[in-house]
Scaffold this motif. Sequence first.
Motif, PDB file in Angstrom:
ATOM      1  N   THR A  30       0.826  -1.231  -0.187  1.00 44.80           N
ATOM      2  CA  THR A  30      -0.099  -0.104  -0.024  1.00 44.80           C
ATOM      3  C   THR A  30       0.515   1.346  -0.029  1.00 44.80           C
ATOM      4  OG1 THR A  30      -0.258   0.079   2.350  1.00 44.80           O
ATOM      5  CG2 THR A  30      -1.751  -1.068   1.441  1.00 44.80           C
ATOM      6  N   TYR A  31       2.305   1.019  -0.275  1.00 49.09           N
ATOM      7  CA  TYR A  31       3.023   2.391   0.038  1.00 49.09           C
ATOM      8  C   TYR A  31       3.778   2.497  -1.048  1.00 49.09           C
ATOM      9  CZ  TYR A  31       1.745   1.963   5.150  1.00 49.09           C
ATOM     10  OH  TYR A  31       1.152   2.124   6.285  1.00 49.09           O
ATOM     11  N   VAL A  32       4.060   3.489  -1.436  1.00 48.20           N
ATOM     12  CA  VAL A  32       5.156   4.127  -2.169  1.00 48.20           C
ATOM     13  C   VAL A  32       6.307   4.340  -1.491  1.00 48.20           C
ATOM     14  CG1 VAL A  32       6.008   6.251  -3.549  1.00 48.20           C
ATOM     15  CG2 VAL A  32       3.710   5.317  -4.135  1.00 48.20           C
ATOM     16  N   MET A  33       7.426   3.778  -2.121  1.00 51.13           N
ATOM     17  CA  MET A  33       8.687   3.772  -1.092  1.00 51.13           C
ATOM     18  C   MET A  33       9.568   4.694  -1.826  1.00 51.13           C
ATOM     19  SD  MET A  33       7.976   1.792   1.278  1.00 51.13           S
ATOM     20  CE  MET A  33       9.540   1.796   2.026  1.00 51.13           C
ATOM     21  N   GLY A  34      10.599   5.368  -0.870  1.00 56.26           N
ATOM     22  CA  GLY A  34      11.463   6.286  -1.541  1.00 56.26           C
ATOM     23  C   GLY A  34      12.706   6.060  -0.903  1.00 56.26           C
ATOM     24  N   GLY A  51       6.981   2.843  -7.202  1.00 56.56           N
ATOM     25  CA  GLY A  51       5.714   2.680  -7.003  1.00 56.56           C
ATOM     26  C   GLY A  51       5.199   1.491  -6.356  1.00 56.56           C
ATOM     27  N   ARG A  52       4.056   1.370  -6.104  1.00 58.68           N
ATOM     28  CA  ARG A  52       3.535   0.007  -5.159  1.00 58.68           C
ATOM     29  C   ARG A  52       3.753  -1.203  -5.822  1.00 58.68           C
ATOM     30  NH1 ARG A  52      -2.314   2.054  -2.717  1.00 58.68           N
ATOM     31  NH2 ARG A  52      -2.749   1.917  -5.005  1.00 58.68           N
ATOM     32  N   GLY A  53       3.716  -1.422  -7.280  1.00 57.54           N
ATOM     33  CA  GLY A  53       3.738  -2.486  -8.047  1.00 57.54           C
ATOM     34  C   GLY A  53       5.036  -2.804  -8.482  1.00 57.54           C
ATOM     35  N   SER A  99       1.799   6.641   1.998  1.00 57.14           N
ATOM     36  CA  SER A  99       0.618   5.663   1.480  1.00 57.14           C
ATOM     37  C   SER A  99      -0.277   6.370   0.339  1.00 57.14           C
ATOM     38  CB  SER A  99      -0.260   5.729   2.934  1.00 57.14           C
ATOM     39  OG  SER A  99      -1.404   4.864   2.486  1.00 57.14           O
ATOM     40  N   SER A 100       0.342   5.905  -0.690  1.00 56.06           N
ATOM     41  CA  SER A 100      -0.140   6.745  -2.020  1.00 56.06           C
ATOM     42  C   SER A 100       0.106   5.958  -3.029  1.00 56.06           C
ATOM     43  CB  SER A 100       0.224   8.163  -2.134  1.00 56.06           C
ATOM     44  OG  SER A 100       0.073   8.968  -3.199  1.00 56.06           O
ATOM     45  N   THR A 101      -0.461   6.367  -4.281  1.00 56.53           N
ATOM     46  CA  THR A 101      -0.046   5.722  -5.591  1.00 56.53           C
ATOM     47  C   THR A 101       1.019   6.494  -6.416  1.00 56.53           C
ATOM     48  OG1 THR A 101      -2.031   6.792  -6.706  1.00 56.53           O
ATOM     49  CG2 THR A 101      -2.472   4.772  -5.678  1.00 56.53           C
ATOM     50  N   VAL A 102       1.324   7.690  -5.852  1.00 57.85           N
ATOM     51  CA  VAL A 102       2.193   8.704  -6.383  1.00 57.85           C
ATOM     52  C   VAL A 102       3.503   8.974  -5.967  1.00 57.85           C
ATOM     53  CG1 VAL A 102       2.336  11.066  -7.458  1.00 57.85           C
ATOM     54  CG2 VAL A 102       0.120   9.773  -7.344  1.00 57.85           C
ATOM     55  N   ILE A 103       4.499   8.701  -6.792  1.00 56.09           N
ATOM     56  CA  ILE A 103       5.867   9.056  -6.311  1.00 56.09           C
ATOM     57  C   ILE A 103       6.107  10.524  -6.231  1.00 56.09           C
ATOM     58  CG2 ILE A 103       8.463   8.804  -6.779  1.00 56.09           C
ATOM     59  CD1 ILE A 103       7.806   6.320  -8.336  1.00 56.09           C
ATOM     60  N   LEU A 104       6.543  11.079  -4.988  1.00 57.56           N
ATOM     61  CA  LEU A 104       6.842  12.226  -4.963  1.00 57.56           C
ATOM     62  C   LEU A 104       8.140  12.728  -4.581  1.00 57.56           C
ATOM     63  CD1 LEU A 104       3.482  13.784  -3.500  1.00 57.56           C
ATOM     64  CD2 LEU A 104       4.106  13.705  -5.951  1.00 57.56           C
ATOM     65  N   VAL A 105       8.875  13.951  -4.804  1.00 59.45           N
ATOM     66  CA  VAL A 105       9.990  14.109  -4.265  1.00 59.45           C
ATOM     67  C   VAL A 105      10.102  14.867  -2.869  1.00 59.45           C
ATOM     68  CG1 VAL A 105      11.000  14.044  -6.748  1.00 59.45           C
ATOM     69  CG2 VAL A 105      10.461  16.212  -5.405  1.00 59.45           C
ATOM     70  N   ASN A 111       5.235   9.514   5.052  1.00 60.96           N
ATOM     71  CA  ASN A 111       4.677   9.295   6.526  1.00 60.96           C
ATOM     72  C   ASN A 111       5.587   8.673   7.461  1.00 60.96           C
ATOM     73  OD1 ASN A 111       2.351   8.643   4.326  1.00 60.96           O
ATOM     74  ND2 ASN A 111       1.758  10.282   5.797  1.00 60.96           N
ATOM     75  N   TYR A 112       6.290   7.731   6.795  1.00 61.72           N
ATOM     76  CA  TYR A 112       7.237   6.937   7.671  1.00 61.72           C
ATOM     77  C   TYR A 112       8.609   6.730   7.300  1.00 61.72           C
ATOM     78  CZ  TYR A 112       2.741   5.114   8.808  1.00 61.72           C
ATOM     79  OH  TYR A 112       1.120   5.168   9.235  1.00 61.72           O
ATOM     80  N   TRP A 113       9.842   6.629   8.092  1.00 62.76           N
ATOM     81  CA  TRP A 113      10.799   6.784   7.910  1.00 62.76           C
ATOM     82  C   TRP A 113      12.031   5.795   8.652  1.00 62.76           C
ATOM     83  CZ3 TRP A 113      13.245  10.445   4.572  1.00 62.76           C
ATOM     84  CH2 TRP A 113      12.311  11.373   4.088  1.00 62.76           C
ATOM     85  N   GLY A 114      12.894   5.187   7.881  1.00 63.85           N
ATOM     86  CA  GLY A 114      13.707   4.522   8.767  1.00 63.85           C
ATOM     87  C   GLY A 114      14.564   5.247   9.376  1.00 63.85           C
ATOM     88  N   GLN A 115      15.766   4.521  10.013  1.00 65.08           N
ATOM     89  CA  GLN A 115      16.579   5.353  10.896  1.00 65.08           C
ATOM     90  C   GLN A 115      17.800   5.761  10.326  1.00 65.08           C
ATOM     91  OE1 GLN A 115      16.806   2.294  10.328  1.00 65.08           O
ATOM     92  NE2 GLN A 115      18.817   1.454  10.567  1.00 65.08           N
ATOM     93  N   GLY A 116      17.916   5.529   8.862  1.00 62.72           N
ATOM     94  CA  GLY A 116      19.372   5.895   8.322  1.00 62.72           C
ATOM     95  C   GLY A 116      20.529   5.290   8.329  1.00 62.72           C
ATOM     96  N   THR A 117      21.103   5.058   7.230  1.00 61.89           N
ATOM     97  CA  THR A 117      22.397   4.428   7.010  1.00 61.89           C
ATOM     98  C   THR A 117      23.537   5.300   6.401  1.00 61.89           C
ATOM     99  OG1 THR A 117      23.326   2.222   6.585  1.00 61.89           O
ATOM    100  CG2 THR A 117      21.951   3.101   4.930  1.00 61.89           C
ATOM    101  N   LEU A 118      24.633   5.411   6.842  1.00 58.26           N
ATOM    102  CA  LEU A 118      25.758   6.197   6.691  1.00 58.26           C
ATOM    103  C   LEU A 118      26.491   5.314   5.338  1.00 58.26           C
ATOM    104  CD1 LEU A 118      27.317   8.897   6.510  1.00 58.26           C
ATOM    105  CD2 LEU A 118      28.740   7.655   8.491  1.00 58.26           C
ATOM    106  N   VAL A 119      26.535   6.183   4.184  1.00 60.33           N
ATOM    107  CA  VAL A 119      27.376   5.783   3.057  1.00 60.33           C
ATOM    108  C   VAL A 119      28.586   6.890   2.880  1.00 60.33           C
ATOM    109  CG1 VAL A 119      27.507   5.494   0.570  1.00 60.33           C
ATOM    110  CG2 VAL A 119      25.603   4.689   1.757  1.00 60.33           C
TER     111      VAL A 119
END
Length: 123
Positions: A30-34, A51-53, A99-105, A111-119
Amino acid sequence: VQLQACGGGLVQSGGSVRLSCAASGRSFTTYVMGWFRQAPGKEREFVAGIGRGAVSTYYADSVKGRFTISRDNVENTVYLQMNSLKPEDTAVYYCAARSSTVILVNSRTYNYWGQGTLVTVSS
């Protein structure tokens, strides 16, 4: 949804790194991921979205042709394959979900974030 990113580290310029972000909780599809990144002293910026698919993708111009975003909707994981890395790619990388069907920048739309990983890319 809870997000856990991993895979960062120290790599030489021109090298490659693969980041992973595992999701748990509500239905992953149900989530677009970025992926976003934040370098020291700079604002958080969009890197790539999917996108979700797992068909639609969108990239920042700065990483187009070098980075690839993908997702596995069975394993509930999103990936960022980073090739031909440059020192200016050095940043903390975050995965995010909206929680959407659209990728936005815009990071504020996620809505939700991971903790981050350093590169860190050395020259």
